[in-house]
Write a protein that holds these residues in place. Structure first.
Motif, PDB file in Angstrom:
ATOM      1  N   SER A  32       0.970  -1.127  -0.126  1.00  0.00           N
ATOM      2  CA  SER A  32       0.236  -0.206  -0.005  1.00  0.00           C
ATOM      3  C   SER A  32       0.871   1.212  -0.147  1.00  0.00           C
ATOM      4  O   SER A  32       2.228   1.568   0.368  1.00  0.00           O
ATOM      5  CB  SER A  32      -0.881  -0.011   1.020  1.00  0.00           C
ATOM      6  OG  SER A  32      -1.910  -1.040   1.670  1.00  0.00           O
ATOM      7  N   ALA A  33       0.290   2.357  -0.325  1.00  0.00           N
ATOM      8  CA  ALA A  33       0.664   3.637  -0.709  1.00  0.00           C
ATOM      9  C   ALA A  33       0.763   4.182   0.624  1.00  0.00           C
ATOM     10  O   ALA A  33      -0.043   3.872   1.519  1.00  0.00           O
ATOM     11  CB  ALA A  33       0.051   4.365  -1.634  1.00  0.00           C
ATOM     12  N   MET A  34       1.752   5.121   1.224  1.00  0.00           N
ATOM     13  CA  MET A  34       1.604   6.073   2.444  1.00  0.00           C
ATOM     14  C   MET A  34       1.913   7.059   2.584  1.00  0.00           C
ATOM     15  O   MET A  34       2.915   7.283   1.136  1.00  0.00           O
ATOM     16  CB  MET A  34       2.560   5.413   3.754  1.00  0.00           C
ATOM     17  CG  MET A  34       2.203   3.355   3.874  1.00  0.00           C
ATOM     18  SD  MET A  34       3.522   2.972   4.882  1.00  0.00           S
ATOM     19  CE  MET A  34       2.482   3.547   6.867  1.00  0.00           C
ATOM     20  N   ALA A  98      -2.439   5.401   5.161  1.00  0.00           N
ATOM     21  CA  ALA A  98      -1.977   4.505   4.550  1.00  0.00           C
ATOM     22  C   ALA A  98      -3.328   4.025   3.835  1.00  0.00           C
ATOM     23  O   ALA A  98      -4.503   4.007   4.738  1.00  0.00           O
ATOM     24  CB  ALA A  98      -1.608   3.539   5.124  1.00  0.00           C
ATOM     25  N   GLY A  99      -2.524   3.209   2.593  1.00  0.00           N
ATOM     26  CA  GLY A  99      -3.418   2.972   1.470  1.00  0.00           C
ATOM     27  C   GLY A  99      -4.133   1.502   2.169  1.00  0.00           C
ATOM     28  O   GLY A  99      -3.270   1.031   2.482  1.00  0.00           O
ATOM     29  N   SER A 100      -5.406   0.964   1.099  1.00  0.00           N
ATOM     30  CA  SER A 100      -5.254  -0.441   1.405  1.00  0.00           C
ATOM     31  C   SER A 100      -5.305  -1.243   0.831  1.00  0.00           C
ATOM     32  O   SER A 100      -5.177  -2.583   0.617  1.00  0.00           O
ATOM     33  CB  SER A 100      -7.109  -0.137   1.610  1.00  0.00           C
ATOM     34  OG  SER A 100      -7.552  -0.572   0.466  1.00  0.00           O
ATOM     35  N   GLY A 101      -4.631  -1.268  -0.533  1.00  0.00           N
ATOM     36  CA  GLY A 101      -4.439  -1.201  -1.706  1.00  0.00           C
ATOM     37  C   GLY A 101      -5.015  -1.570  -2.680  1.00  0.00           C
ATOM     38  O   GLY A 101      -4.522  -1.917  -3.751  1.00  0.00           O
ATOM     39  N   GLU A 102      -5.931  -0.934  -2.215  1.00  0.00           N
ATOM     40  CA  GLU A 102      -7.188  -0.649  -3.536  1.00  0.00           C
ATOM     41  C   GLU A 102      -7.167   1.220  -4.054  1.00  0.00           C
ATOM     42  O   GLU A 102      -7.937   1.452  -2.743  1.00  0.00           O
ATOM     43  CB  GLU A 102      -8.239  -1.964  -3.117  1.00  0.00           C
ATOM     44  CG  GLU A 102      -7.898  -3.380  -3.295  1.00  0.00           C
ATOM     45  CD  GLU A 102      -8.683  -3.834  -3.357  1.00  0.00           C
ATOM     46  OE1 GLU A 102      -9.406  -5.066  -3.146  1.00  0.00           O
ATOM     47  OE2 GLU A 102     -10.262  -3.905  -2.634  1.00  0.00           O
ATOM     48  N   GLY A 103      -7.266   1.045  -5.004  1.00  0.00           N
ATOM     49  CA  GLY A 103      -8.174   2.560  -5.311  1.00  0.00           C
ATOM     50  C   GLY A 103      -7.310   3.102  -4.765  1.00  0.00           C
ATOM     51  O   GLY A 103      -6.699   2.692  -5.109  1.00  0.00           O
ATOM     52  N   MET A 106      -7.028   7.329   0.718  1.00  0.00           N
ATOM     53  CA  MET A 106      -6.279   6.731   2.257  1.00  0.00           C
ATOM     54  C   MET A 106      -6.871   6.223   3.132  1.00  0.00           C
ATOM     55  O   MET A 106      -8.143   6.552   3.571  1.00  0.00           O
ATOM     56  CB  MET A 106      -4.852   7.713   2.820  1.00  0.00           C
ATOM     57  CG  MET A 106      -4.247   8.029   2.204  1.00  0.00           C
ATOM     58  SD  MET A 106      -2.854   7.272   1.904  1.00  0.00           S
ATOM     59  CE  MET A 106      -1.402   7.644   0.785  1.00  0.00           C
ATOM     60  N   ASP A 107      -7.208   4.999   3.677  1.00  0.00           N
ATOM     61  CA  ASP A 107      -7.854   4.358   4.382  1.00  0.00           C
ATOM     62  C   ASP A 107      -7.395   4.419   6.265  1.00  0.00           C
ATOM     63  O   ASP A 107      -8.771   4.061   6.821  1.00  0.00           O
ATOM     64  CB  ASP A 107      -8.428   3.047   3.989  1.00  0.00           C
ATOM     65  CG  ASP A 107      -8.332   2.766   2.473  1.00  0.00           C
ATOM     66  OD1 ASP A 107      -7.994   2.018   1.340  1.00  0.00           O
ATOM     67  OD2 ASP A 107     -10.113   3.676   1.971  1.00  0.00           O
ATOM     68  N   TYR A 108      -6.467   4.144   5.928  1.00  0.00           N
ATOM     69  CA  TYR A 108      -6.524   4.166   8.039  1.00  0.00           C
ATOM     70  C   TYR A 108      -4.896   5.411   8.080  1.00  0.00           C
ATOM     71  O   TYR A 108      -4.716   6.328   7.251  1.00  0.00           O
ATOM     72  CB  TYR A 108      -5.267   3.031   7.869  1.00  0.00           C
ATOM     73  CG  TYR A 108      -5.936   2.284   7.563  1.00  0.00           C
ATOM     74  CD1 TYR A 108      -6.611   1.509   8.508  1.00  0.00           C
ATOM     75  CD2 TYR A 108      -5.642   1.473   6.115  1.00  0.00           C
ATOM     76  CE1 TYR A 108      -7.694  -0.288   8.060  1.00  0.00           C
ATOM     77  CE2 TYR A 108      -6.227   0.050   5.677  1.00  0.00           C
ATOM     78  CZ  TYR A 108      -6.890  -0.770   6.555  1.00  0.00           C
ATOM     79  OH  TYR A 108      -7.454  -1.314   6.047  1.00  0.00           O
ATOM     80  N   TRP A 109      -5.609   6.317   9.582  1.00  0.00           N
ATOM     81  CA  TRP A 109      -4.877   6.636   9.583  1.00  0.00           C
ATOM     82  C   TRP A 109      -4.729   7.654  11.055  1.00  0.00           C
ATOM     83  O   TRP A 109      -4.953   6.297  12.080  1.00  0.00           O
ATOM     84  CB  TRP A 109      -5.721   8.153   9.703  1.00  0.00           C
ATOM     85  CG  TRP A 109      -7.021   8.629   8.237  1.00  0.00           C
ATOM     86  CD1 TRP A 109      -7.228   8.101   7.351  1.00  0.00           C
ATOM     87  CD2 TRP A 109      -5.923   9.845   7.192  1.00  0.00           C
ATOM     88  NE1 TRP A 109      -7.730   8.385   6.519  1.00  0.00           N
ATOM     89  CE2 TRP A 109      -6.440   9.314   6.153  1.00  0.00           C
ATOM     90  CE3 TRP A 109      -4.520  11.085   7.498  1.00  0.00           C
ATOM     91  CZ2 TRP A 109      -6.068  10.729   5.448  1.00  0.00           C
ATOM     92  CZ3 TRP A 109      -4.643  11.701   6.801  1.00  0.00           C
ATOM     93  CH2 TRP A 109      -5.433  11.512   5.017  1.00  0.00           C
ATOM     94  N   GLY A 110      -3.169   7.774  11.218  1.00  0.00           N
ATOM     95  CA  GLY A 110      -3.138   8.002  12.529  1.00  0.00           C
ATOM     96  C   GLY A 110      -3.594   9.230  13.586  1.00  0.00           C
ATOM     97  O   GLY A 110      -4.260   9.882  12.660  1.00  0.00           O
TER      98      GLY A 110
END
Length: 119
Positions: A32-34, A98-103, A106-110
């Protein structure tokens, strides 16, 4: 449970350097991209930098080009932001994402780490 925890923020003077780190857990982000985003007081969250899954490609916002460097270590599941020549206008809460690897989102955040740059 996925967690992204930023660290390294603090109070520095203009012209100083600071290194932010983001430790991820609960998921491997090697595919995933970050990236890093920031939010200054009274402003909307804005894009700072992003790095591809393998670390081979990076994109920076114009206002940080030449000053900030994003990097990642997939073996450690971390992403860092090396900041140099800091300016008072860089003052903000910096968030790791961070992304989920799809789309392309960014799906996750600190929860962020505060960087304060004094004149």
């Amino acid at each position: 449970q996925v967690q992204l925890v930023e660290s390294g923020g603090g109070l520095v003077q203009a012209g100083d350097s600071l290194r932010l780190s983001c430790a991820a857990s609960g998921r491997t982000f090697g595919s995933s991209a970050m990236g890093w985003f920031r939010q200054a007081p009274g402003k909307e969250r804005e894009f700072v930098a992003v790095i591809s899954d393998s670390g081979g490609s990076t994109i920076y916002a114009d206002f940080v080009k030449g000053r900030f460097t994003i990097s990642r270590d997939n073996a450690k599941n971390t992403v860092c932001l090396q900041m140099t020549s800091l300016k008072p206008e860089d003052t903000a809460v910096y968030y790791c994402a961070a992304g989920s690897g799809e789309g392309d989102t960014m799906d996750y955040w600190g929860i962020g780490t505060l960087v304060t740059v004094s004149s």
